[in-house]
Design an enzyme around this catalytic site. Structure first.
Site, PDB file in Angstrom:
ATOM      1  N   CYS A  14       0.817  -1.224   0.000  1.00  0.00           N
ATOM      2  CA  CYS A  14       0.000   0.000   0.000  1.00  0.00           C
ATOM      3  C   CYS A  14       0.847   1.268   0.000  1.00  0.00           C
ATOM      4  O   CYS A  14       0.338   2.346  -0.297  1.00  0.00           O
ATOM      5  CB  CYS A  14      -0.949   0.011   1.192  1.00  0.00           C
TER       6      CYS A  14
ATOM      7  N   HIS B  43      -3.172   7.117   3.299  1.00  0.00           N
ATOM      8  CA  HIS B  43      -3.658   5.856   2.741  1.00  0.00           C
ATOM      9  C   HIS B  43      -5.017   5.548   3.384  1.00  0.00           C
ATOM     10  O   HIS B  43      -5.183   5.667   4.598  1.00  0.00           O
ATOM     11  CB  HIS B  43      -2.639   4.764   3.070  1.00  0.00           C
TER      12      HIS B  43
ATOM     13  N   ASN C 282     -10.071   0.146   0.777  1.00  0.00           N
ATOM     14  CA  ASN C 282      -8.612   0.225   0.662  1.00  0.00           C
ATOM     15  C   ASN C 282      -8.203  -0.278  -0.727  1.00  0.00           C
ATOM     16  O   ASN C 282      -8.324  -1.469  -1.012  1.00  0.00           O
ATOM     17  CB  ASN C 282      -7.994  -0.627   1.775  1.00  0.00           C
TER      18      ASN C 282
HETATM   19  N1  ACO Z   1     -17.700  -8.576  10.208  1.00  0.00           N
HETATM   20  C1  ACO Z   1     -18.087  -8.860  11.462  1.00  0.00           C
HETATM   21  N2  ACO Z   1     -17.218  -9.207  12.427  1.00  0.00           N
HETATM   22  C2  ACO Z   1     -15.926  -9.274  12.098  1.00  0.00           C
HETATM   23  C3  ACO Z   1     -15.454  -8.986  10.795  1.00  0.00           C
HETATM   24  C4  ACO Z   1     -16.410  -8.649   9.835  1.00  0.00           C
HETATM   25  N3  ACO Z   1     -16.070  -8.348   8.567  1.00  0.00           N
HETATM   26  N4  ACO Z   1     -14.115  -9.134  10.793  1.00  0.00           N
HETATM   27  C5  ACO Z   1     -13.761  -9.488  12.025  1.00  0.00           C
HETATM   28  N5  ACO Z   1     -14.842  -9.570  12.822  1.00  0.00           N
HETATM   29  C6  ACO Z   1     -14.923  -9.920  14.242  1.00  0.00           C
HETATM   30  C7  ACO Z   1     -13.754 -10.760  14.707  1.00  0.00           C
HETATM   31  O1  ACO Z   1     -13.984 -12.137  14.463  1.00  0.00           O
HETATM   32  C8  ACO Z   1     -13.758 -10.456  16.190  1.00  0.00           C
HETATM   33  O2  ACO Z   1     -14.751 -11.223  16.827  1.00  0.00           O
HETATM   34  P1  ACO Z   1     -14.521 -11.803  18.314  1.00  0.00           P
HETATM   35  O3  ACO Z   1     -14.347 -10.587  19.188  1.00  0.00           O
HETATM   36  O4  ACO Z   1     -15.779 -12.558  18.564  1.00  0.00           O
HETATM   37  O5  ACO Z   1     -13.278 -12.638  18.233  1.00  0.00           O
HETATM   38  C9  ACO Z   1     -14.195  -9.000  16.242  1.00  0.00           C
HETATM   39  O6  ACO Z   1     -14.841  -8.724  14.990  1.00  0.00           O
HETATM   40  C10 ACO Z   1     -13.061  -8.031  16.418  1.00  0.00           C
HETATM   41  O7  ACO Z   1     -12.014  -8.379  15.504  1.00  0.00           O
HETATM   42  P2  ACO Z   1     -10.710  -7.523  15.395  1.00  0.00           P
HETATM   43  O8  ACO Z   1      -9.781  -8.178  14.416  1.00  0.00           O
HETATM   44  O9  ACO Z   1     -10.202  -7.232  16.771  1.00  0.00           O
HETATM   45  O10 ACO Z   1     -11.316  -6.188  14.760  1.00  0.00           O
HETATM   46  P3  ACO Z   1     -10.624  -4.793  14.598  1.00  0.00           P
HETATM   47  O11 ACO Z   1     -11.362  -3.806  15.351  1.00  0.00           O
HETATM   48  O12 ACO Z   1      -9.107  -4.865  14.806  1.00  0.00           O
HETATM   49  O13 ACO Z   1     -10.867  -4.510  13.055  1.00  0.00           O
HETATM   50  C11 ACO Z   1      -9.644  -4.499  10.997  1.00  0.00           C
HETATM   51  C12 ACO Z   1     -10.303  -5.349  12.080  1.00  0.00           C
HETATM   52  C13 ACO Z   1     -10.717  -3.702  10.312  1.00  0.00           C
HETATM   53  C14 ACO Z   1      -8.972  -5.438  10.007  1.00  0.00           C
HETATM   54  C15 ACO Z   1      -8.607  -3.551  11.629  1.00  0.00           C
HETATM   55  O14 ACO Z   1      -7.764  -4.250  12.512  1.00  0.00           O
HETATM   56  C16 ACO Z   1      -7.755  -2.832  10.611  1.00  0.00           C
HETATM   57  O15 ACO Z   1      -8.231  -1.975   9.898  1.00  0.00           O
HETATM   58  N6  ACO Z   1      -6.460  -3.127  10.583  1.00  0.00           N
HETATM   59  C17 ACO Z   1      -5.552  -2.494   9.649  1.00  0.00           C
HETATM   60  C18 ACO Z   1      -5.606  -3.182   8.317  1.00  0.00           C
HETATM   61  C19 ACO Z   1      -4.853  -2.384   7.310  1.00  0.00           C
HETATM   62  O16 ACO Z   1      -4.743  -1.190   7.436  1.00  0.00           O
HETATM   63  N7  ACO Z   1      -4.310  -2.991   6.286  1.00  0.00           N
HETATM   64  C20 ACO Z   1      -3.575  -2.146   5.343  1.00  0.00           C
HETATM   65  C21 ACO Z   1      -2.476  -2.747   4.779  1.00  0.00           C
HETATM   66  S1  ACO Z   1      -3.007  -3.726   3.483  1.00  0.00           S
HETATM   67  C22 ACO Z   1      -1.708  -3.902   2.352  1.00  0.00           C
HETATM   68  O17 ACO Z   1      -0.624  -3.375   2.450  1.00  0.00           O
HETATM   69  C23 ACO Z   1      -2.020  -4.832   1.211  1.00  0.00           C
END
Ligand code: ACO
Length: 317
Positions: A110, A244, A274
């Site tokens: 990214c 980003h 994204n």
């Molecule tokens: N819908 C519903 N629930 C979900 C989903 C979904 N799509 N995805 C995860 N959950 C659930 C999980 O299973 C978890 O459930 P649990 O508490 O029962 O175990 C709960 O939601 C919380 O999960 P987390 O992983 O802690 O959620 P978080 O708040 O961290 O959000 C996310 C996840 C959106 C991926 C976030 O961590 C994020 O944005 N991270 C950064 C990702 C990023 O920026 N990537 C960029 C680089 S990509 C590249 O370079 C190619």
């Protein structure tokens, strides 16, 4: 010698994939995706390659710059989702737009577009180059695991492009890499070798969301602050920060850490998700075309991604 941005362009495919439609494919909901990530919908390519999207963005950028493909001296593209390893995506784009200059790709996930921009700036500083096309283009939908709700809801397809020329806009830049393949990994598939004994994963995005999240907030804030210090300006002097588009909460936390109003951060994640290396140039193009940029504005662009990597720069418009 520095560079100036003389034209920008962007292209996203027509097909809209809403959160509600995704909710029928994996166990998720519109509410979860909006609250945790900030996305309402994303664009998905149904028939265009990433190179074809890049060529459309490039044509718009060339039109804005008032140049033809014949006038390009260099093409550098950033991507992690090219339809072929060889020819490179930049070679395809060269053919599609009818340019005749050298063309090559860079890959820094990214952060890739800002790595490509910095590479092009170094070429232009060497002299002998008039116009360069720099783009980020992705068909991420081809490398997503559509059964994995923690990644498939986040990404989208699209392309963004800049035409740059020698000038005095590019004031400072910073590239950062810290190897980590646990936070974010996209293997390149097992391959065909009958001799290789190690297992290689499928060519799909695997991500530890929380680790990437923490890295992102820390790097965006530190990199932008460091660049401001380096050129003797304060964060308050920045008119716009174009980050980003990975997660609204990452951008909000970064704003808080930098003690800057969140309105200063350009955001379109709600509409596109994204788009990896395409996200910064698509966002910048929208901002430029909105008429909100004024001559002399100081604008930071910053990104982070696989590698792990981050990249940022400051432009004086
Ligand atoms: N819908 C519903 N629930 C979900 C989903 C979904 N799509 N995805 C995860 N959950 C659930 C999980 O299973 C978890 O459930 P649990 O508490 O029962 O175990 C709960 O939601 C919380 O999960 P987390 O992983 O802690 O959620 P978080 O708040 O961290 O959000 C996310 C996840 C959106 C991926 C976030 O961590 C994020 O944005 N991270 C950064 C990702 C990023 O920026 N990537 C960029 C680089 S990509 C590249 O370079 C190619």
């Amino acid at each position: 010698m520095s560079i100036q941005v003389v034209g920008t362009g962007a292209y996203v495919p027509e097909r809209i994939l809403s959160n509600d439609e995704l909710s029928q494919m994996v166990e998720t909901s519109d509410e979860w995706i909006r609250q945790r990530v900030g996305i309402a919908e994303r664009r998905i390519s149904v028939s265009e390659s990433a190179a074809e999207m890049a060529a459309k963005a490039a044509e718009r950028a060339m039109e804005a710059a008032g140049i033809t493909a014949d006038e390009l001296d260099l093409i550098i593209g950033a991507t992690i989702s090219s339809d072929s390893i060889c020819p490179t995506m930049s070679s395809y784009v060269q053919g599609l737009i009818g340019a005749h200059c050298p063309a090559f790709d860079v890959n820094s996930a990214c952060s890739g577009f800002l790595y490509a921009l910095d590479t092009a700036a170094a070429f232009l500083a060497r002299g002998g180059y008039r116009y360069a096309l720099v783009f980020g283009a992705e068909r991420l939908s081809k490398i997503l695991n559509w059964q994995d709700r923690s990644t498939c809801v986040i990404f989208g397809d699209g392309a963004g492009a800049f035409i740059i020329a020698p000038g005095e806009q590019y004031l400072a830049s910073k590239l950062f890499t810290q190897f980590d393949n646990n936070a974010l990994d996209i293997p390149n598939g097992q391959g065909s070798s009958p001799f290789y004994e190690r297992e290689v994963g499928d060519a799909l995005v695997a991500m530890s969301g929380q680790e990437t999240f923490k890295f992102a907030v820390r790097r965006l804030a530190e990199d932008v602050q460091q660049l401001c210090t380096e050129i003797g300006i304060t964060l308050d002097d920045l008119t716009w920060i174009v980050p980003h588009q990975a997660n609204t909460r990452i951008i909000e936390l970064c704003a808080k850490r930098l003690k800057q109003p969140v309105e200063k951060f350009y955001m379109n994640i709600e509409r596109y998700g994204n788009t990896s290396s395409a996200s910064v140039p698509i966002s910048f193009d929208e901002l430029a075309r909105s008429g909100k940029l004024k001559k002399g504005d100081l604008i930071a662009m910053c990104a982070f991604g696989g590698g792990l990597s981050s990249a940022s720069c400051i432009l004086r418009w």
